[in-house]
Motif scaffolding. Structure first.
Motif, PDB file in Angstrom:
ATOM      1  N   LEU A   1       0.889  -1.158  -0.026  1.00  0.00           N
ATOM      2  CA  LEU A   1      -0.128   0.046  -0.023  1.00  0.00           C
ATOM      3  C   LEU A   1       0.862   1.042   0.033  1.00  0.00           C
ATOM      4  O   LEU A   1       0.593   2.357  -0.828  1.00  0.00           O
ATOM      5  N   ARG A   2       1.964   1.277   0.577  1.00  0.00           N
ATOM      6  CA  ARG A   2       3.071   2.227   0.597  1.00  0.00           C
ATOM      7  C   ARG A   2       3.397   2.621  -0.648  1.00  0.00           C
ATOM      8  O   ARG A   2       3.774   3.606  -1.270  1.00  0.00           O
ATOM      9  N   GLU A   3       3.864   1.384  -1.208  1.00  0.00           N
ATOM     10  CA  GLU A   3       4.385   1.597  -2.451  1.00  0.00           C
ATOM     11  C   GLU A   3       3.461   2.173  -3.561  1.00  0.00           C
ATOM     12  O   GLU A   3       3.973   3.014  -4.391  1.00  0.00           O
ATOM     13  N   ILE A   4       2.056   1.792  -3.470  1.00  0.00           N
ATOM     14  CA  ILE A   4       0.934   2.295  -4.533  1.00  0.00           C
ATOM     15  C   ILE A   4       0.951   3.873  -4.161  1.00  0.00           C
ATOM     16  O   ILE A   4       0.958   4.791  -5.011  1.00  0.00           O
ATOM     17  N   ARG A   5       0.863   4.254  -2.883  1.00  0.00           N
ATOM     18  CA  ARG A   5       0.895   5.487  -2.487  1.00  0.00           C
ATOM     19  C   ARG A   5       1.963   6.516  -3.160  1.00  0.00           C
ATOM     20  O   ARG A   5       1.815   7.668  -3.484  1.00  0.00           O
ATOM     21  N   THR A   6       2.972   5.861  -2.828  1.00  0.00           N
ATOM     22  CA  THR A   6       4.301   6.506  -3.233  1.00  0.00           C
ATOM     23  C   THR A   6       4.349   6.825  -4.534  1.00  0.00           C
ATOM     24  O   THR A   6       4.767   8.164  -5.220  1.00  0.00           O
ATOM     25  N   HIS A   7       4.077   5.833  -5.326  1.00  0.00           N
ATOM     26  CA  HIS A   7       4.249   6.102  -7.020  1.00  0.00           C
ATOM     27  C   HIS A   7       2.931   6.566  -7.598  1.00  0.00           C
ATOM     28  O   HIS A   7       2.841   6.619  -8.613  1.00  0.00           O
ATOM     29  N   GLN A   8       1.864   6.555  -6.619  1.00  0.00           N
ATOM     30  CA  GLN A   8       0.506   7.227  -7.181  1.00  0.00           C
ATOM     31  C   GLN A   8       0.080   6.253  -8.284  1.00  0.00           C
ATOM     32  O   GLN A   8      -0.459   6.612  -9.391  1.00  0.00           O
ATOM     33  N   TYR A   9       0.314   4.945  -8.230  1.00  0.00           N
ATOM     34  CA  TYR A   9      -0.307   3.961  -9.253  1.00  0.00           C
ATOM     35  C   TYR A   9      -1.794   4.089  -9.509  1.00  0.00           C
ATOM     36  O   TYR A   9      -2.297   4.188 -10.642  1.00  0.00           O
ATOM     37  N   PHE A  10      -2.679   3.971  -8.544  1.00  0.00           N
ATOM     38  CA  PHE A  10      -4.141   3.957  -8.402  1.00  0.00           C
ATOM     39  C   PHE A  10      -4.502   4.234  -6.825  1.00  0.00           C
ATOM     40  O   PHE A  10      -3.607   4.189  -6.015  1.00  0.00           O
ATOM     41  N   SER A  11      -5.569   4.504  -6.753  1.00  0.00           N
ATOM     42  CA  SER A  11      -6.083   4.369  -5.463  1.00  0.00           C
ATOM     43  C   SER A  11      -6.682   2.871  -4.986  1.00  0.00           C
ATOM     44  O   SER A  11      -7.492   2.359  -5.621  1.00  0.00           O
ATOM     45  N   PRO A  12      -6.061   2.856  -3.891  1.00  0.00           N
ATOM     46  CA  PRO A  12      -6.472   1.445  -3.208  1.00  0.00           C
ATOM     47  C   PRO A  12      -7.848   1.162  -3.167  1.00  0.00           C
ATOM     48  O   PRO A  12      -8.517   0.149  -2.925  1.00  0.00           O
ATOM     49  N   ARG A  13      -8.729   2.546  -3.020  1.00  0.00           N
ATOM     50  CA  ARG A  13     -10.168   2.451  -2.636  1.00  0.00           C
ATOM     51  C   ARG A  13     -10.811   2.285  -3.939  1.00  0.00           C
ATOM     52  O   ARG A  13     -12.029   2.205  -3.972  1.00  0.00           O
ATOM     53  N   SER A  14     -10.299   2.327  -5.038  1.00  0.00           N
ATOM     54  CA  SER A  14     -10.921   2.326  -6.477  1.00  0.00           C
ATOM     55  C   SER A  14     -11.140   1.069  -7.292  1.00  0.00           C
ATOM     56  O   SER A  14     -11.325   1.004  -8.093  1.00  0.00           O
TER      57      SER A  14
END
Length: 465
Positions: A108-121
């Motif tokens: 989750l931290r990696e997703i947020r750092t690179h702004q891949y997508f919203s985990p909620r989406s």
């Protein structure tokens, strides 16, 4: 008595024969039993060998490749997949696939750092793949958000790396057009497009045309759009390369150009940017149920009172977007307005959105929003007889009519790029005139058509003559 006569009738017969054949049966059965026991022992030995190979790895080999496979860390792997279902969260899905909480937090931290997508989406139907080594340790995680969006997370006990996987995509070009009978949405669908394509076209033209008040039966339109395919399957629409609208009250012609901005943008035929400080409306394709007024009869309170905004009738759940870039000043319950969002855009302008059914993810006081970003969804909270959006614009502390607001466009195409843009516009307009509505060109055919026009224009230029 002769020797023959005195001989016992049993003389010369083996003891087994003296017992009526019973011993012969035992003699025959013993070898069979021994063979059966032998096969059982052989099978057990084979199982033990397989177990030894699984635990300790293959036996040493003179083959260097086989030896490499036997090295520690070169364990076999296996992959399992899981599909997102309604109500799933990304963290919950990872947890049910035996990921440790520390691993989930790292992803989750990696997703947020690179702004891949919203985990909620994450949406139902999306697929996630888990690859584990032979010891059961997770080594690779692939999250497929769409056919064109795949994110890979490579894991080890001490590190995690990630990247967006390149997906080979074929781009075709299609021309669509027709007449408006009711709404632009229905006209695009009738021409062979989809609802999402109608929204895309409206977004492109929204700064030039008000689709609530300026669309009429008999208006004409046409455009060229990219269609994307992965492994032969249609995955969605790319850029609208060129489009025009010819109506009774409004008309526009636009082209997509990357020369002035790496991300690209839409410009009119003279090179002026279509991007404005504000959109013309916060949602599309719905009727206006109540206009700006200083004395409107309230349907619930049954008395006349000022109506400092515009009400857009729309189905519950219709996305509402920010009219421009800004900061959320308030997001919460506000009396008769129900769930309400207020955005400050600059020192002069604020916009307000009322009666929402819910807020978009991440919308709270202090949040930064971009023009066109979802901030909530149409509802009927507060004092409302039906689902609609109450929309207000405040200029210098005073409410103004949103439909009369005029905004300044963004920067035009630089003079150094203007000749390149005009050349592109000429090619696009010529190509659009040569294509039949509904026709589809492969990327090579499309490039050939543009090149054909460019060659013709060059041969007709004064310099060529």
């Amino acid at each position: 008595m002769s020797q023959l006569a005195c001989a016992s009738p049993l003389r010369g017969i083996r003891p087994s024969q003296q017992n009526g054949g019973e011993g012969e049966g035992k003699r025959l059965k013993i070898p069979r039993l021994r063979r059966s026991v032998g096969w059982i022992l052989a099978g057990c030995a084979g199982l033990l060998l397989l177990w030894a190979l699984r635990i300790h790895g293959p036996l040493p080999s003179s083959d260097p490749i086989a030896q490499a496979d036997s090295l520690p860390g070169a364990l076999a792997s296996y992959t399992v997949t899981d599909t997102v279902h309604r109500g799933d969260t990304l963290a919950g899905l990872l947890l049910r696939n035996r990921m440790a909480l520390t691993e989930i937090e790292r992803v989750l931290r990696e997703i947020r750092t690179h702004q891949y997508f919203s985990p909620r989406s994450i949406l139902p139907g999306q697929v996630i793949e888990f690859t584990r080594d032979d010891a059961g340790e997770l080594r690779n995680l692939r999250i497929r958000c769409s056919p064109e969006e795949i994110f890979v997370f490579e894991m080890s006990p001490d590190s995690l790396s990630s990247f967006a996987q390149a997906v080979e995509c074929d781009v075709h070009v299609r021309k669509l057009g027709g007449l408006v009978q009711t709404t632009l949405e229905e006209a695009v669908i009738s021409a062979g497009g989809e609802r999402r394509l109608a929204y895309k076209l409206a977004d492109v033209l929204s700064c030039e045309i008000d689709f609530f008040t300026e669309v009429h039966k008999g208006d004409r339109f046409g455009f060229i759009v990219e269609e994307r395919f992965v492994e032969g399957a249609f995955t969605g629409y790319g850029d609208i390369l060129y489009g025009w609208y010819d109506g009774k009250e409004a008309d526009a012609a636009v082209a997509f150009f990357r020369g002035a901005d790496p991300k690209g943008g839409y410009y009119d035929l003279d090179g002026r940017s279509l991007k404005r400080a504000f959109l013309k409306s916060p949602l599309n394709y719905r009727r206006i149920s109540s206009s700006f007024s200083k004395a409107r009869f309230h349907p619930i309170l049954k008395r006349y009172r000022p109506h400092h905004g515009v009400d857009y009738a729309a189905a519950t759940g219709t996305p509402v977007v920010a009219l421009g870039d800004g900061t959320v000043e308030y997001a919460g319950w506000k009396g008769g307005y129900g769930k309400f969002v207020k955005i400050r855009h600059d020192r002069t302008y604020q916009t307000c959105y009322g009666h929402l059914s819910r807020f978009a993810s991440g919308i709270r006081a202090g949040s930064k929003v971009k023009q066109g970003e979802k901030i909530g969804y149409v509802g009927k909270t507060g004092l409302a007889t039906g689902p609609h959006l109450h929309f207000e614009v405040i200029e210098g502390g005073r409410s103004i009519n949103p439909l009369a607001m005029k905004t300044v466009p963004s920067e035009p195409i630089p003079a150094s790029k203007l000749s390149e843009y005009r050349e592109l516009v000429g090619s696009l307009r010529w190509a659009e005139s040569q294509m039949v509505a509904g026709s589809l060109l492969l990327e090579e055919e499309w490039r050939g058509l543009l090149a054909q026009n460019l060659a013709a224009a060059t041969s007709e230029s004064p310099a060529a003559r």
